[in-house]
Structure formats: C-alpha cells, structure tokens
Design a protein around this motif. Structure first.
Motif, PDB file in Angstrom:
ATOM      1  N   PRO A  66      20.499  -6.246  30.754  1.00 52.18           N
ATOM      2  CA  PRO A  66      19.712  -5.371  31.622  1.00 52.18           C
ATOM      3  C   PRO A  66      18.330  -5.101  31.056  1.00 52.18           C
ATOM      4  O   PRO A  66      18.069  -5.304  29.866  1.00 52.18           O
ATOM      5  N   THR A  67      17.449  -4.646  31.916  1.00 48.41           N
ATOM      6  CA  THR A  67      16.145  -4.113  31.511  1.00 48.41           C
ATOM      7  C   THR A  67      16.115  -2.653  31.934  1.00 48.41           C
ATOM      8  O   THR A  67      16.065  -2.348  33.124  1.00 48.41           O
ATOM      9  N   ARG A  68      16.191  -1.763  30.948  1.00 44.22           N
ATOM     10  CA  ARG A  68      16.289  -0.322  31.229  1.00 44.22           C
ATOM     11  C   ARG A  68      15.060   0.413  30.713  1.00 44.22           C
ATOM     12  O   ARG A  68      14.567   0.133  29.618  1.00 44.22           O
ATOM     13  N   ARG A  69      14.600   1.367  31.523  1.00 45.78           N
ATOM     14  CA  ARG A  69      13.507   2.239  31.102  1.00 45.78           C
ATOM     15  C   ARG A  69      13.834   3.669  31.512  1.00 45.78           C
ATOM     16  O   ARG A  69      14.176   3.916  32.678  1.00 45.78           O
ATOM     17  N   ILE A  70      13.722   4.589  30.559  1.00 45.20           N
ATOM     18  CA  ILE A  70      14.038   5.989  30.816  1.00 45.20           C
ATOM     19  C   ILE A  70      12.775   6.826  30.623  1.00 45.20           C
ATOM     20  O   ILE A  70      12.083   6.707  29.596  1.00 45.20           O
ATOM     21  N   TYR A  71      12.485   7.679  31.609  1.00 47.92           N
ATOM     22  CA  TYR A  71      11.312   8.539  31.596  1.00 47.92           C
ATOM     23  C   TYR A  71      11.741  10.005  31.565  1.00 47.92           C
ATOM     24  O   TYR A  71      12.752  10.379  32.163  1.00 47.92           O
ATOM     25  N   ASP A  72      10.956  10.826  30.905  1.00 47.48           N
ATOM     26  CA  ASP A  72      11.203  12.267  30.856  1.00 47.48           C
ATOM     27  C   ASP A  72      10.266  12.958  31.847  1.00 47.48           C
ATOM     28  O   ASP A  72       9.035  12.900  31.694  1.00 47.48           O
ATOM     29  N   GLN A  73      10.867  13.603  32.864  1.00 45.21           N
ATOM     30  CA  GLN A  73      10.062  14.301  33.876  1.00 45.21           C
ATOM     31  C   GLN A  73       9.667  15.708  33.445  1.00 45.21           C
ATOM     32  O   GLN A  73       8.891  16.367  34.143  1.00 45.21           O
ATOM     33  N   ALA A  74      10.233  16.184  32.329  1.00 43.67           N
ATOM     34  CA  ALA A  74       9.863  17.496  31.774  1.00 43.67           C
ATOM     35  C   ALA A  74       9.962  18.603  32.822  1.00 43.67           C
ATOM     36  O   ALA A  74       9.120  19.491  32.901  1.00 43.67           O
ATOM     37  N   GLY A  82       7.438   9.996  34.629  1.00 50.89           N
ATOM     38  CA  GLY A  82       6.724  10.773  33.626  1.00 50.89           C
ATOM     39  C   GLY A  82       6.506   9.995  32.348  1.00 50.89           C
ATOM     40  O   GLY A  82       6.067   8.847  32.371  1.00 50.89           O
ATOM     41  N   THR A  83       6.857  10.598  31.222  1.00 53.51           N
ATOM     42  CA  THR A  83       6.639   9.962  29.926  1.00 53.51           C
ATOM     43  C   THR A  83       7.761   8.967  29.618  1.00 53.51           C
ATOM     44  O   THR A  83       8.939   9.327  29.658  1.00 53.51           O
ATOM     45  N   LEU A  84       7.406   7.730  29.331  1.00 54.20           N
ATOM     46  CA  LEU A  84       8.392   6.726  28.951  1.00 54.20           C
ATOM     47  C   LEU A  84       8.929   7.072  27.560  1.00 54.20           C
ATOM     48  O   LEU A  84       8.160   7.141  26.595  1.00 54.20           O
ATOM     49  N   VAL A  85      10.246   7.304  27.474  1.00 53.05           N
ATOM     50  CA  VAL A  85      10.820   7.755  26.201  1.00 53.05           C
ATOM     51  C   VAL A  85      11.811   6.763  25.601  1.00 53.05           C
ATOM     52  O   VAL A  85      12.148   6.862  24.420  1.00 53.05           O
ATOM     53  N   ALA A  94      16.534  11.569  20.257  1.00 55.83           N
ATOM     54  CA  ALA A  94      17.175  12.845  19.943  1.00 55.83           C
ATOM     55  C   ALA A  94      17.653  13.574  21.198  1.00 55.83           C
ATOM     56  O   ALA A  94      18.314  14.617  21.092  1.00 55.83           O
ATOM     57  N   ASP A  95      17.331  13.042  22.364  1.00 55.24           N
ATOM     58  CA  ASP A  95      17.683  13.684  23.634  1.00 55.24           C
ATOM     59  C   ASP A  95      18.945  13.037  24.203  1.00 55.24           C
ATOM     60  O   ASP A  95      18.913  11.871  24.619  1.00 55.24           O
ATOM     61  N   PRO A  96      20.075  13.764  24.253  1.00 55.98           N
ATOM     62  CA  PRO A  96      21.317  13.181  24.783  1.00 55.98           C
ATOM     63  C   PRO A  96      21.178  12.680  26.217  1.00 55.98           C
ATOM     64  O   PRO A  96      21.810  11.673  26.574  1.00 55.98           O
ATOM     65  N   SER A  97      20.373  13.351  27.030  1.00 59.18           N
ATOM     66  CA  SER A  97      20.229  12.932  28.431  1.00 59.18           C
ATOM     67  C   SER A  97      19.614  11.546  28.530  1.00 59.18           C
ATOM     68  O   SER A  97      20.022  10.725  29.360  1.00 59.18           O
ATOM     69  N   VAL A  98      18.630  11.286  27.693  1.00 62.34           N
ATOM     70  CA  VAL A  98      17.986   9.967  27.673  1.00 62.34           C
ATOM     71  C   VAL A  98      19.006   8.903  27.296  1.00 62.34           C
ATOM     72  O   VAL A  98      19.110   7.850  27.950  1.00 62.34           O
ATOM     73  N   ASN A  99      19.782   9.168  26.263  1.00 62.83           N
ATOM     74  CA  ASN A  99      20.746   8.180  25.773  1.00 62.83           C
ATOM     75  C   ASN A  99      21.894   7.973  26.747  1.00 62.83           C
ATOM     76  O   ASN A  99      22.359   6.838  26.927  1.00 62.83           O
ATOM     77  N   GLN A 100      22.345   9.041  27.385  1.00 63.11           N
ATOM     78  CA  GLN A 100      23.437   8.921  28.362  1.00 63.11           C
ATOM     79  C   GLN A 100      22.991   8.110  29.573  1.00 63.11           C
ATOM     80  O   GLN A 100      23.747   7.260  30.074  1.00 63.11           O
ATOM     81  N   ALA A 101      21.795   8.367  30.070  1.00 63.44           N
ATOM     82  CA  ALA A 101      21.286   7.593  31.205  1.00 63.44           C
ATOM     83  C   ALA A 101      21.173   6.112  30.823  1.00 63.44           C
ATOM     84  O   ALA A 101      21.601   5.224  31.580  1.00 63.44           O
TER      85      ALA A 101
END
Length: 348
Positions: A66-74, A82-85, A94-101
């Motif tokens: 896969p090609t995955r990108r996770i952003y933080d909408q703050a 928002g910010t690509l994290v 360090a953010d569980p939500s980022v890792n779970q997604a």
C-alpha cells in the motif's frame, strides 16, 4: 439520485436521537450533525457543477504494497489535508491515532490484495490517505469519495477514537471500492446495499487480520470505537437490532423500513443483506473471506450489478456468482439461496 454521498459510519438519524435524549453530549452531537450537513451540502453543490467524464481503465502494474499517508487535522473541520505526519515506510509516531489509522489501512489493503488480488481502492494502487483528529469531539468517521478518510476523536460517551476500529476503516474504504465498481446509488435499497457491502468487507478485514473463522467472530460493527451510550457496538450482522439500545435494524424484509430520512433508510435497512451474508458465511463455515467473501466480491465487481440495484437483483447476482464459481448444486450456492430465503428477499 445520490451519487456523491457523505458515507459516515454513524447515520444522521442515530445522532439526532442521541442529541434529543443525551443532554451531556448534546453539544458534541449537534456539532457533528452541523459539520456532516455542511459537508453534504458542499458535496451536492460540487456534484451539480461536475460533468461526468467516461471512465478510463489504467493497467495495473506491480501491486502488493500500500501507499499510506496520514495527516493531522489538529481538530479543524477543514477537509483540506493538514500536516503530513506519517508516510509509507515511516516509523511509528508518538500519536496512537496516527499509528492506528496507518495500521488499519494496511490491514484493509491486505485483505483486498491477498484474497481478491485487488491493488488498493481503485484496483490500480491508489494512495490511501487518512485525516486524523478531525473536528472537536467529532462523533463520526467518513469516506469523502475523493480519496480521503476522516477520523473523529469522539466525545468519549458516544464514540471514542475512531482510528481504533479495524472494521470501521475497512467499512469506509470499501465505500471507495463500491464507488469504483458498482457505484451503487446512495438511496433506498441500492443505498442499503452500498452500506451493507461496506459492513461485510469491513467485518472481513477484521476477521482476516485476527485469523478468525466465521464461528469465532462476533459479527459486530464498531465494537472498538463505541462509548458507553452505544455499547457494545453500532450494528450486529448476526442479530440485527440488538447491537445497542438505539439499534432498530431489521433482520428480514418483514421489518423493512419505508422512510424518507437517511436517504431512505440506508443504514437501518442494510441489516437485511448484512444478515444474509452472516447466514451464508456461517452455513459454509471456515473463514468467511474465502467462499462467502469471494461470492460477494464477485458480485460487486460484476458489470451486471446496476447502480439502482434492489435487494432481489443483488441476491440473484450472488446466487449466479456462487453457481459460476462453485457449481449449481454446491454447498456454497445452496447456502446463498437459503440465506436470502431466510431474510425473505426473493431471488429472481
């Protein structure tokens, strides 16, 4: 006809009922409803200005990763990423939500690639993008039909962090698969089939990841993201209408709901085809992603599945798929026919 829906995991009718009865969560629920309605209005305006172009099929190359990108909408409700994290190949943050997604996107990709040989949502390696921490106490998660999944953190009592739901993420990404294949109109029976297919494959993503058989699985949707108000889950495929105190899903056509709300009851009436799939999977036995899942995948990718499909026409295609793949007198085709008979959907 609703071609460009806001495909949320929690239906508006349920949010409205909760807002009427749960005073402590009312502000968060009303805020969620306002955001959802604004997004629906914006999508309708965009759709009205858009001229549909003929689809072009690209040839798949490679695949398997896969090609995955996770952003933080703050906590913004802006739909612009928002910010690509975290990008594909990056270590956990360090953010569980980022890792779970990120992880649950991977589990969804794995089911579609390993079992159905589909390279991502569009079959052509499409990037999967997630926007976490959307809104403030936002009690929903949704697929926007433009390549993004949005995750609310919940208010803690209605929903919790929606990135935790493997089946929820599988559900939402499957809306993208359906969009690229059958493009089922999000209204009435075709809309209920759209929702049901997302529940089916969302459940299969979870079962495949956990290595569960059909008998071992709980067949609950959203059990990992609900708060105490909706415990133990959003929906039950095994026993529609029993998932939580507000669950009104019917298991058979005897309880089919005629309503103008929620696009003709797409979330409530999806309990009927949901239960049919559960009956097929448990009748066949073993792992549900094999025979039962293959039959459903063959159906949603069948060019004979029309955007305005009814329960009966969908059922007929599942029976055709079972007979084509496993034989007219097979246990698989018998299970499909018996399941639709049990939920009182006539198979033409």
């Amino acid at each position: 006809m609703t071609r460009h829906p806001l495909a949320c995991i929690v239906p508006p009718d349920l949010l409205i009922e909760l807002a009427r009865t749960e005073s402590e969560q009312r502000d968060a629920l009303l805020s969620t409803l306002a955001i959802d309605q604004g997004l629906r209005t914006a999508r309708a305006e965009i759709a009205a200005r858009t001229i549909a172009l003929p689809a072009t099929l690209a040839l798949a190359t490679g695949g398997g990763s896969p090609t995955r990108r996770i952003y933080d909408q703050a906590h913004s409700s802006d739909q612009t990423p928002g910010t690509l994290v975290r990008s594909e190949g990056d270590p956990p943050t360090a953010d569980p939500s980022v890792n779970q997604a990120h992880d649950n996107f991977g589990y969804t990709y794995a089911l579609y690639w390993d079992i159905f040989h589909r390279d991502s949502i569009d079959g052509q390696g499409m990037a999967i993008e997630g926007l976490v921490h959307f809104g403030t106490d936002y009690d929903n998660a949704f697929w926007d039909n433009a390549g993004h999944m949005f995750f609310g953190d919940g208010d803690g009592k209605t929903l919790t962090d929606t990135t935790k739901g493997t089946d929820v993420i599988g559900h939402e990404l499957t809306h993208g698969v359906t969009q690229h294949e059958a493009n089922l109109i999000y209204s009435g029976q075709s809309g209920a089939l759209n929702e049901s297919c997302s529940d089916v494959f969302g459940e299969l993503v979870e079962q495949y990841h956990l290595g569960q058989t059909a008998e071992e699985a709980d067949w609950l949707i959203g059990a990992d993201i609900v708060g105490p108000l909706l415990s133990p889950a959003l929906r039950s495929m095994k026993a529609p209408g029993t998932a939580n105190q507000y669950d009104r899903q019917p298991a058979t056509m005897d309880g089919y709901v005629q309503t103008a709300s929620d696009n003709g009851g797409v979330h409530i009436n999806s309990g009927i085809p949901n239960h049919a799939f559960y009956l097929v999977a448990t009748a066949i036995g073993g792992t549900a992603w094999e025979a039962a899942g293959q039959i459903w995948y063959d159906t949603i990718t069948d060019p004979r599945l029309r955007p305005n499909a009814t329960f009966s026409s969908f059922a007929a295609l599942t029976l055709r798929a079972a007979r084509t793949r496993y034989g007219a007198g097979s246990a698989e085709s018998d299970a499909v026919k018996s399941a639709w008979d049990a939920v009182k959907v006539p198979v033409r």
